[in-house]
Write a protein that holds these residues in place. Sequence first.
Motif, PDB file in Angstrom:
ATOM      1  N   GLY A 100     -14.509   7.746  -9.410  1.00  0.00           N
ATOM      2  CA  GLY A 100     -13.440   7.466  -8.449  1.00  0.00           C
ATOM      3  C   GLY A 100     -13.095   5.997  -8.422  1.00  0.00           C
ATOM      4  O   GLY A 100     -13.625   5.196  -9.205  1.00  0.00           O
ATOM      5  N   ARG A 101     -12.224   5.639  -7.506  1.00  0.00           N
ATOM      6  CA  ARG A 101     -11.762   4.257  -7.373  1.00  0.00           C
ATOM      7  C   ARG A 101     -11.549   3.908  -5.911  1.00  0.00           C
ATOM      8  O   ARG A 101     -11.356   4.784  -5.078  1.00  0.00           O
ATOM      9  N   GLY A 102     -11.519   2.621  -5.646  1.00  0.00           N
ATOM     10  CA  GLY A 102     -11.183   2.152  -4.302  1.00  0.00           C
ATOM     11  C   GLY A 102     -12.400   2.040  -3.401  1.00  0.00           C
ATOM     12  O   GLY A 102     -13.388   2.751  -3.565  1.00  0.00           O
ATOM     13  N   CYS A 103     -12.310   1.120  -2.458  1.00  0.00           N
ATOM     14  CA  CYS A 103     -13.405   0.902  -1.503  1.00  0.00           C
ATOM     15  C   CYS A 103     -12.800   0.660  -0.125  1.00  0.00           C
ATOM     16  O   CYS A 103     -11.867  -0.139   0.016  1.00  0.00           O
ATOM     17  N   PRO A 104     -13.306   1.328   0.910  1.00  0.00           N
ATOM     18  CA  PRO A 104     -12.701   1.216   2.240  1.00  0.00           C
ATOM     19  C   PRO A 104     -13.079  -0.055   2.995  1.00  0.00           C
ATOM     20  O   PRO A 104     -12.601  -0.269   4.110  1.00  0.00           O
ATOM     21  N   PHE A 105     -13.924  -0.896   2.390  1.00  0.00           N
ATOM     22  CA  PHE A 105     -14.388  -2.087   3.103  1.00  0.00           C
ATOM     23  C   PHE A 105     -13.513  -3.291   2.768  1.00  0.00           C
ATOM     24  O   PHE A 105     -12.603  -3.210   1.943  1.00  0.00           O
ATOM     25  N   ASN A 106     -13.820  -4.441   3.391  1.00  0.00           N
ATOM     26  CA  ASN A 106     -12.859  -5.541   3.390  1.00  0.00           C
ATOM     27  C   ASN A 106     -13.522  -6.889   3.110  1.00  0.00           C
ATOM     28  O   ASN A 106     -13.193  -7.893   3.732  1.00  0.00           O
ATOM     29  N   CYS A 107     -14.462  -6.936   2.187  1.00  0.00           N
ATOM     30  CA  CYS A 107     -15.174  -8.178   1.885  1.00  0.00           C
ATOM     31  C   CYS A 107     -14.200  -9.218   1.334  1.00  0.00           C
ATOM     32  O   CYS A 107     -13.359  -8.906   0.493  1.00  0.00           O
TER      33      CYS A 107
END
Length: 554
Positions: free
Chosen positions: A193-200
């Motif tokens: 999959g792709r993408g990450c819901p976090f905001n570093c």
Amino acid sequence: MKVDFTLINPVNHCRKTLVDNLAILNLRAVSEAAGFSTHVIDFQRKFLEEEKTFSKEIYRWFSDEIKAIDSHVFGVSIMNASYIWGIMIAKIIKRAHPESVIIFGGPQITSLREMVFQDCPEVDFLSIFDGEETLPLLLEYIACGAQGDLPKNSISKTGDSGLCELIEYDINNLPELDYSNSYGMNVVNIEAGRGCPFNCYYCSSRVLLGQKARFLNVDKLLETSQRVYDCMAKTGTLSSINYNHDNFLASHKYFFEFAVKKYAMNYDFKYNCEGRIDTITPEIIGLLKATGCISVFVGLETGSQRIQRICRKNLNLKKVIPTVKSIISSGMRFETNFIIGFPEETYSEVLDTLALAQEVASTSFMSNVDFSYMSPEPLTDVAQGVNKEDYIIVKESQYYLDLLAAGIDPNSLSPLHFNHLYTVRNENYDILDVLARADTYFDLINHFKFATYLMIHRDGRSIEDIFEMCRDRDAFAVAESYTATLDQAGVYYAVSCFEIDRLAIVRREERAQDVLFYRYPVQKLYQLFIETMNISGFESVASTPTKIVVRSAK
């Protein structure tokens, strides 16, 4: 060879495990599905397989490979560390095939966009964001004489562009990939999959791939994994699947479905995955182990709770070590990475990071810690806050040394476009001094765990003291100088010498010896230390002269 389209994976500066490039596999699949005969030149794979080195001869190699292909369109997939090599390859393509069309795509191209044409006038088109949807349309556009409107997320050096916006491509629409060239490798990458819901604030994933975690259909992932694993097994290679996803464990619902179906289907493939440590609960650990996971990677980044908040990673550091111990006690490997050089970081906070790294490393021989230096990725929030004059080139990096060996002046390359050559000036400490010592320190705590244990738990040395020992020396020198302070008739001296000798053999160092002599049964004692990570009872062990004959030490 005559083909419609040639895909190129340039060399980069990674010397780690040989794996196929997933972007190349994906793009080949979609271009062939669209009816374009496609050839791949994987320079990075050949570089590693043929044990090549960087020198001025590398350009002849590039040229020979490119001249052998009769292709109208060339596509080059580019990451940050391969950008300079993509530029060099484009120049060679135009010399060998003046009428050809060159497309650049990949994460670095999405970040830089039109600025790429300034760095490389030989490039004709850019494909940005997920390329699987754009590339077939762009190939069709070129085949039709470049008439009409450009496809979405493509840019021409003439100044034209299609609508450029993040499109979260559904990877479930990908054609079946051909993994056959990977079956002899120790690890095969499969995209989960792709993408990450976090905001570093240091991470470019949300800019390039979106903040929504997307996943491959569970049934498709499981079936593909088992099929590839079975094919790998037929080669006789002891292998595992590596799931390529910034955060495979971001959705517990998805992972529970994965675990239930893998168990129900009796699939026996082994796999590695990546996640955030604060999403790894005791229940998740149990399911990871039960479903054949053998290694978990997480990014811890910093041992400072203040920097955790500033960079928006927001981990609760008090929970790290209990979770690491739980993962390892379940029989899985644990791997992590730290970042040194946050612009806001103090020297005391660097020591906090080093202390956490050592604590993680000392939990087991099944834990490995690494670090990278802060090198702001284009378009990230941290990059927006750094002035150009605050970038400092890291002359000890492998990247820098490789470019020099190939006749390229790294100092001529912009920190905004070639940022992995650079770190950021820190007003609180000498960043280059800290990075130089950190190279030694991380090697020490990973590979000289017995010596490090004695320093801390027997002698009471602080992390700051040990870090100071790493100045202007490699890890071997630190371990040897420390071992020389031990009682040469004692058991600790014997075991520490064995640890040094053992690694010298593994690394094929010049110092490696064919026959080794010790006063104690060092192999048994070192194995005991590996299993328990303590030295309880060592001082009561009787002296037993031991001779070890090494097979092929050099």
